[in-house]
Write an enzyme that holds these catalytic residues in place. Structure first.
Site, short mmCIF file in Angstrom:
data_model
loop_
_atom_site.label_atom_id
_atom_site.label_comp_id
_atom_site.label_asym_id
_atom_site.label_seq_id
_atom_site.Cartn_x
_atom_site.Cartn_y
_atom_site.Cartn_z
N GLY A 189 19.98 -33.41 14.80
CA GLY A 189 20.08 -32.53 13.42
C GLY A 189 20.76 -31.37 13.95
O GLY A 189 21.44 -30.17 13.05
N ASP B 54 17.53 -27.61 14.65
CA ASP B 54 18.12 -27.33 13.31
C ASP B 54 16.95 -26.64 12.50
O ASP B 54 17.31 -25.61 11.53
CB ASP B 54 18.38 -28.78 12.67
CG ASP B 54 17.25 -29.80 13.03
OD1 ASP B 54 16.34 -29.57 13.36
OD2 ASP B 54 17.47 -30.85 12.21
N ASP C 289 9.61 -27.04 12.07
CA ASP C 289 8.47 -27.26 10.99
C ASP C 289 7.05 -27.22 11.45
O ASP C 289 6.60 -26.14 11.18
CB ASP C 289 8.75 -29.05 10.36
CG ASP C 289 8.12 -29.37 9.30
OD1 ASP C 289 7.83 -28.52 8.16
OD2 ASP C 289 7.66 -30.48 9.38
N PHE D 190 11.66 -30.13 1.39
CA PHE D 190 12.57 -30.86 2.43
C PHE D 190 13.93 -30.50 2.22
O PHE D 190 14.38 -30.80 1.02
CB PHE D 190 12.20 -32.35 2.09
CG PHE D 190 12.65 -33.12 3.35
CD1 PHE D 190 12.02 -33.49 4.44
CD2 PHE D 190 13.96 -33.82 3.00
CE1 PHE D 190 12.45 -34.22 5.38
CE2 PHE D 190 14.46 -34.39 4.18
CZ PHE D 190 13.85 -34.57 5.54
N VAL D 191 14.76 -30.00 3.17
CA VAL D 191 16.01 -29.84 3.01
C VAL D 191 16.89 -30.92 4.00
O VAL D 191 16.59 -31.17 4.81
CB VAL D 191 16.70 -28.47 3.42
CG1 VAL D 191 15.65 -27.25 2.53
CG2 VAL D 191 15.76 -28.06 5.02
N ASP E 135 19.32 -34.42 8.01
CA ASP E 135 19.20 -35.49 7.36
C ASP E 135 18.17 -35.98 6.56
O ASP E 135 16.93 -35.42 6.80
CB ASP E 135 19.64 -36.58 8.27
CG ASP E 135 18.48 -37.04 9.04
OD1 ASP E 135 17.74 -36.17 9.62
OD2 ASP E 135 17.79 -38.22 9.24
N ARG F 264 23.84 -35.31 6.31
CA ARG F 264 24.12 -34.41 7.70
C ARG F 264 25.48 -33.61 7.55
O ARG F 264 25.78 -32.46 7.98
CB ARG F 264 24.27 -35.18 8.91
CG ARG F 264 22.83 -35.67 9.46
CD ARG F 264 22.94 -36.08 10.89
NE ARG F 264 21.86 -37.09 11.29
CZ ARG F 264 20.55 -36.72 11.85
NH1 ARG F 264 20.34 -35.41 11.61
NH2 ARG F 264 19.83 -37.41 12.31
P1 IMP Z 1 8.39 -30.43 13.75
O1 IMP Z 1 8.09 -31.27 15.15
O2 IMP Z 1 7.33 -30.77 12.75
O3 IMP Z 1 8.45 -29.05 14.00
O4 IMP Z 1 9.71 -31.37 13.52
C1 IMP Z 1 11.22 -30.58 13.38
C2 IMP Z 1 11.78 -31.77 13.25
O5 IMP Z 1 11.52 -32.55 11.94
C3 IMP Z 1 13.40 -31.38 12.94
O6 IMP Z 1 13.99 -31.22 14.20
C4 IMP Z 1 13.85 -32.04 11.85
O7 IMP Z 1 14.35 -33.43 12.49
C5 IMP Z 1 12.64 -32.82 10.97
N1 IMP Z 1 12.37 -32.06 9.99
C6 IMP Z 1 11.41 -31.17 9.53
N2 IMP Z 1 11.70 -30.47 8.29
C7 IMP Z 1 12.64 -31.22 7.74
C8 IMP Z 1 13.56 -30.93 6.62
O8 IMP Z 1 13.26 -30.29 5.86
N3 IMP Z 1 14.81 -31.76 6.65
C9 IMP Z 1 15.10 -32.54 7.57
N4 IMP Z 1 14.37 -33.00 8.60
C10 IMP Z 1 13.31 -32.03 8.85
MG MG Z 2 15.84 -32.62 14.54
#
Ligand code: IMP
Ligand code: MG
Length: 186
Positions: A43, A99, A102, A151-152, A158, A164
């Site tokens: 990403g 990217d 979350d 969700f973006v 992606d 992407r």
């Molecule tokens: P985390 O471990 O929950 O912080 O997840 C991070 C990863 O989840 C990011 O690197 C993204 O690949 C994916 N992700 C989280 N939210 C989104 C979103 O809104 N759109 C696309 N990918 C997301």
């Molecule tokens: Mg990612």
């Protein structure tokens, strides 16, 4: 592809302007240092390509890919490195480029893992952050945009490997992800 987008959240002009600012800030902060940018595949690739060109310090680029162990264990923060760095990072100044943050679990794992390899410093730069979803604290040094809990996709992000290459960040229509493969993001 464009028909699946409910709303453009960050235009390509806003992305370019913010990346210019981030690049200036990073260049000033690392005024006497060389930077090893560590992109989190896949990403971060598009953001990283633009950010690197907005930085006036010497930068080296390396990449790491992680995958979570599965939907049931994502909340435990168990992630697996599926492609490790090529560089020896001991004594280097690392800038992790992501990217979106979350829950923070992926980055928390990566941060701790990279820190254990004795770099001179580690900082985090993320294009997007959804603080309302955070489960663990991660020390974010540079954040492009704080966004709501939607969700973006686009500009590297992606859904099921699609979108992407959109030049902006947009909110995906719920119909678009309901009609495609199931996603862990509920
Ligand atoms: P985390 O471990 O929950 O912080 O997840 C991070 C990863 O989840 C990011 O690197 C993204 O690949 C994916 N992700 C989280 N939210 C989104 C979103 O809104 N759109 C696309 N990918 C997301
Ligand atoms: Mg990612």
């Amino acid at each position: 592809m464009v028909d699946d987008i409910k709303e453009v959240l960050v235009t390509s002009e806003a992305l370019a302007a913010r990346i210019r600012e981030l690049g200036e800030k990073i260049s000033a902060d690392y005024a006497d240092k060389d930077i090893l940018m560590v992109g989190v595949l896949r990403g971060a690739v598009i953001f990283m390509a633009d950010l690197a060109r907005a930085i006036s310090r010497p930068v080296a680029l390396d990449f790491i890919a992680v995958s979570s162990y599965g939907a049931s264990t994502t909340s435990s923060g168990v992630v697996r490195i599926i492609k490790d760095l090529d560089e020896d990072i001991a004594g280097r100044h690392l800038l992790i480029v992501e990217d979106i943050i979350d829950s923070g679990l992926t980055l928390k794992y990566l941060y701790d893992n990279l820190l254990s390899r004795n770099p001179a410093s580690v900082r985090i730069c993320t294009l997007l952050s959804k603080p309302s979803r955070r489960k663990v604290d991660v020390p974010v040094d540079y954040n492009g945009f704080t966004i709501p809990d939607d969700f973006v996709v686009g500009y590297g992000l992606d859904f099921a490997e699609k979108y992407r290459n959109l030049p902006y960040v947009g909110v995906l229509k719920p119909e678009a992800y309901k009609s495609q493969a199931a996603h862990r993001y509920e």
